[in-house]
Design an enzyme around this catalytic site. Sequence first.
Site, PDB file in Angstrom:
ATOM      1  N   SER A   1       4.182   2.401   8.251  1.00 57.66           N
ATOM      2  CA  SER A   1       3.968   1.366   7.107  1.00 57.66           C
ATOM      3  C   SER A   1       4.900   0.923   6.491  1.00 57.66           C
ATOM      4  O   SER A   1       5.637   1.725   5.946  1.00 57.66           O
ATOM      5  CB  SER A   1       2.831   1.899   6.148  1.00 57.66           C
ATOM      6  OG  SER A   1       1.583   2.230   6.601  1.00 57.66           O
TER       7      SER A   1
ATOM      8  N   ASP B   1      -0.145  -7.622   1.341  1.00 57.29           N
ATOM      9  CA  ASP B   1       0.456  -6.292   1.359  1.00 57.29           C
ATOM     10  C   ASP B   1       1.924  -6.370   1.666  1.00 57.29           C
ATOM     11  O   ASP B   1       2.541  -5.844   2.773  1.00 57.29           O
ATOM     12  CB  ASP B   1      -0.152  -5.331   2.695  1.00 57.29           C
ATOM     13  CG  ASP B   1       0.154  -4.109   2.646  1.00 57.29           C
ATOM     14  OD1 ASP B   1       0.412  -3.470   1.775  1.00 57.29           O
ATOM     15  OD2 ASP B   1      -0.065  -3.353   3.904  1.00 57.29           O
TER      16      ASP B   1
ATOM     17  N   HIS C   1       1.021  -1.181  -0.157  1.00 59.64           N
ATOM     18  CA  HIS C   1       0.072   0.028  -0.068  1.00 59.64           C
ATOM     19  C   HIS C   1       0.948   1.248   0.087  1.00 59.64           C
ATOM     20  O   HIS C   1       0.309   2.304  -0.156  1.00 59.64           O
ATOM     21  CB  HIS C   1      -1.045  -0.005   1.208  1.00 59.64           C
ATOM     22  CG  HIS C   1      -0.599   0.369   2.445  1.00 59.64           C
ATOM     23  ND1 HIS C   1      -0.290  -0.715   3.360  1.00 59.64           N
ATOM     24  CD2 HIS C   1      -0.325   1.320   3.350  1.00 59.64           C
ATOM     25  CE1 HIS C   1       0.280  -0.076   4.615  1.00 59.64           C
ATOM     26  NE2 HIS C   1       0.242   1.420   4.350  1.00 59.64           N
TER      27      HIS C   1
END
Length: 259
Positions: A209, A116, A72
Site C-alpha cells: 500500500s 486514497d 489509508h
Amino acid sequence: MGGVAENMQALLLLLVILLPPEAGAGEIIGGIESKPHSRPYMAQLEIITNKGKFARCGGFLISQEFVITAAHCKGRNITVILGVHNMSQEESTWQKLLVKEQVIHPGYNFITNLNDIMLLKLQNKANLTHAVGTIPLPPKSTFLPPGRMCWATGWGRTGVNQPGSPTLREVKLKLMGAKACDHFLFYNNNFQICAGNPRNIRSIYKGDSGGPLLCAGVAQGVTSYVSRDAKPPAVFTRISPYVPWINEVLKKDNQSLNG
Ligand SMILES: *[C@@H]1O[C@H](CO)[C@@H](O)[C@H](O)[C@H]1NC(C)=O
Ligand SMILES: *[C@@H]1O[C@H](CO)[C@@H](O)[C@H](O)[C@H]1NC(C)=O
Ligand SMILES: *[C@@H]1O[C@H](CO)[C@@H](O)[C@H](O)[C@H]1NC(C)=O
C-alpha cells in the site's frame, strides 16, 4: 454512540491491517527482486496506527521534503526510511526521517476508499544520493490507454499467506479498462487506475500500500487495494487528477517557510 461506519472500520482493522473493504492492499506477488537501489524514490514507512499497532506501507519521494503514500496508511506516528533495499539489515544508504505532518486528501473516504492519497511532510530534508532520489509526477491531463505495461514495487507479502519481503520487489502489470474493475463497488476510473491482467498471478498485496505504479519512469498511481485473495486486477489511486492539489500543498509549505 459508535456509528456504523466506526464499527465497520474497527472490524476491518481487526481483520486486515490498513486494508480497505475489498482488500489486502499491497504485496508483490509473482514479481522479481529489484536491482538494489535502482528505484531510489522508494520509501519504507514504519507506522504506529491510531490503535497503537505496528504496520508498514510503501511510499515515494517527490521532493526533498515530501513523500506520497496512500491515505489509508495514516497513523499516530510515521517514520520514513529512504535508501532501503534489504530492510532486515541496516545499510549505510539508509536515511531515517520523522514525519512532521500527514496531509490526508480532504476527500478521502475509508468506506469507498476514494481519494486514497496522502502527502507526508518530513521533519528534515532528505539528502539526495545514488540511493535516494525523487520521481516526477505526471502532467495533470495525462491519459493512459489500457494495454500499457507499468510496474508496481514494494516490500509487501509475496503470497496471500507469506510474510512481507525483506527486499524490494517489483511486478509488471498491464493497465486494464474500467470494466475489469467493475466488481469493485466504488471503483471510479476518473480517479483510479485498474491494473493487472486477471489471467496472470501477478499483483500487489498487504504491505505494498502507498507504493507507486510506475509507467515509463513516471509515478502514475498509488497502490490502494486488491481483492482479499489477491486476484488481479488491483486498484491504484490515479495521480494525475491530484497534481493541482499536490502542487497546492507544496506551494503553501514553501510560502509558510519564506513568509
Ligand atoms: C515517532 O516515533 C519515533 C521513532 O520511534 C520517535 O522518535 C518519535 O518521537 C515519535 N514521535 C511522536 C510524535 O510520537
Ligand atoms: C537480507 O539481509 C539478511 C540479513 O543480512 C540476509 O540474511 C538475507 O539473506 C538478505 N536477503 C536477501 C534476499 O538478500
Ligand atoms: C544529510 O547530510 C547531513 C550532512 O552530512 C547530515 O548531517 C544529515 O544527518 C543527513 N540527513 C539524513 C536524513 O541522513
